[in-house]
Design a protein around this motif. Structure first.
Motif, short mmCIF file in Angstrom:
data_model
loop_
_atom_site.label_atom_id
_atom_site.label_comp_id
_atom_site.label_asym_id
_atom_site.label_seq_id
_atom_site.Cartn_x
_atom_site.Cartn_y
_atom_site.Cartn_z
N SER A 1 3.15 5.88 20.39
CA SER A 1 3.00 4.47 20.80
C SER A 1 2.14 3.68 19.82
N LEU A 2 0.91 4.12 19.58
CA LEU A 2 0.03 3.37 18.68
C LEU A 2 0.51 3.43 17.23
N GLY A 3 1.06 4.55 16.83
CA GLY A 3 1.56 4.69 15.46
C GLY A 3 2.70 3.74 15.17
N GLN A 4 3.53 3.46 16.16
CA GLN A 4 4.62 2.51 15.97
C GLN A 4 4.13 1.07 16.04
N ALA A 5 3.11 0.83 16.85
CA ALA A 5 2.61 -0.54 17.03
C ALA A 5 1.80 -1.03 15.83
N HIS A 6 1.22 -0.12 15.09
CA HIS A 6 0.35 -0.48 13.96
C HIS A 6 0.88 0.21 12.69
N ARG A 7 1.85 -0.42 12.09
CA ARG A 7 2.55 0.18 10.95
C ARG A 7 1.82 -0.09 9.64
N TYR A 8 2.10 0.77 8.68
CA TYR A 8 1.63 0.63 7.30
C TYR A 8 2.87 0.49 6.41
N HIS A 9 2.64 0.39 5.11
CA HIS A 9 3.74 0.35 4.15
C HIS A 9 4.66 1.55 4.41
N ARG A 10 5.93 1.35 4.20
CA ARG A 10 6.91 2.42 4.50
C ARG A 10 6.68 3.68 3.69
N ARG A 11 6.07 3.55 2.51
CA ARG A 11 5.74 4.72 1.69
C ARG A 11 4.30 5.13 1.97
N VAL A 12 4.10 6.40 2.27
CA VAL A 12 2.75 6.96 2.43
C VAL A 12 2.56 7.98 1.33
N PHE A 13 1.47 7.84 0.60
CA PHE A 13 1.18 8.74 -0.51
C PHE A 13 0.36 9.90 0.02
N MET A 14 0.88 11.12 -0.21
CA MET A 14 0.26 12.32 0.33
C MET A 14 -0.35 13.16 -0.80
N ALA A 15 -1.63 13.48 -0.64
CA ALA A 15 -2.31 14.38 -1.58
C ALA A 15 -2.14 15.80 -1.04
N PRO A 16 -1.35 16.63 -1.73
CA PRO A 16 -1.08 17.98 -1.23
C PRO A 16 -2.29 18.90 -1.41
N PRO A 17 -2.30 20.03 -0.71
CA PRO A 17 -3.38 21.00 -0.92
C PRO A 17 -3.50 21.35 -2.40
N TRP A 18 -4.73 21.39 -2.87
CA TRP A 18 -4.99 21.65 -4.29
C TRP A 18 -6.21 22.56 -4.37
N PRO A 19 -5.99 23.87 -4.29
CA PRO A 19 -7.11 24.81 -4.21
C PRO A 19 -8.07 24.75 -5.41
N GLU A 20 -7.57 24.34 -6.56
CA GLU A 20 -8.43 24.30 -7.75
C GLU A 20 -9.53 23.25 -7.67
#
Length: 176
Positions: free
Chosen positions: A104-123
């Motif tokens: 509900s809240l996630g749909q009501a308060h949208r962001y840009h259609r692209r979300v930039f994800m920082a993947p796990p980076w063990p180093e």
């Protein structure tokens, strides 16, 4: 409005805050991570809303702060880059409490259609006074965030494991 709010999310300790610092250095509007601000305030006082003490209380504060950040960001020049956002807080709240606030809240308060994800980076991953969980917990959180953003119909763009300037270039190329 939502198209001007850009989220950088992903694995804890994967360089998001450093990336936001680089975007700010380049003159872009940025909003720092709610969770880090909450942890700092809680550690400075006698607060108990810390993710390793009471994840639900922490997530509720993160949700409130993310909503405040969205309201405040409307006055900033677009695009506005968020170090995490409301969906991150809702994913933590849902995980901690078993609720389903994301839909509900996630749909009501949208962001840009692209979300930039920082993947796990063990180093580059490390713990500190404000990040006490281990890499496995950070990776599990990443998986929950991927599922949350995907369930809301966002297009996920995985950031390269590259120097911070190259990551900033990768993001900004999507807006030129």
């Amino acid at each position: 409005m939502s198209e001007s709010f850009v989220v950088i999310s992903g694995c804890s300790g994967a360089g998001k805050s450093t990336l936001l610092d680089e975007l700010a250095r380049r003159g872009k509007s940025v909003v720092s991570e709610p969770g880090r601000r909450i942890v700092s305030a809680e550690l400075a006082g006698d607060g108990k809303a810390l993710p390793w003490i009471d994840l639900a209380a922490f997530a509720r504060k993160a949700k409130a702060l993310a909503l405040e950040d969205r309201a405040t960001a409307t006055a900033l020049p677009a695009p506005v880059f968020f170090d995490r956002g409301l969906v991150d807080a809702l994913a933590a709240l849902d995980f901690a409490t078993g609720t389903h606030a994301i839909s509900s809240l996630g749909q009501a308060h949208r962001y840009h259609r692209r979300v930039f994800m920082a993947p796990p980076w063990p180093e580059i991953w490390q713990t500190d006074a404000e990040r006490r969980h281990d890499f496995a917990a950070a990776t599990a959180e990443f998986d929950r965030l991927v599922a949350a953003y995907t369930s809301l119909g966002y297009t996920l763009v995985m950031l390269d494991r590259a120097p911070v300037a190259a990551r900033a270039d990768q993001i900004l190329a999507c807006f030129s």
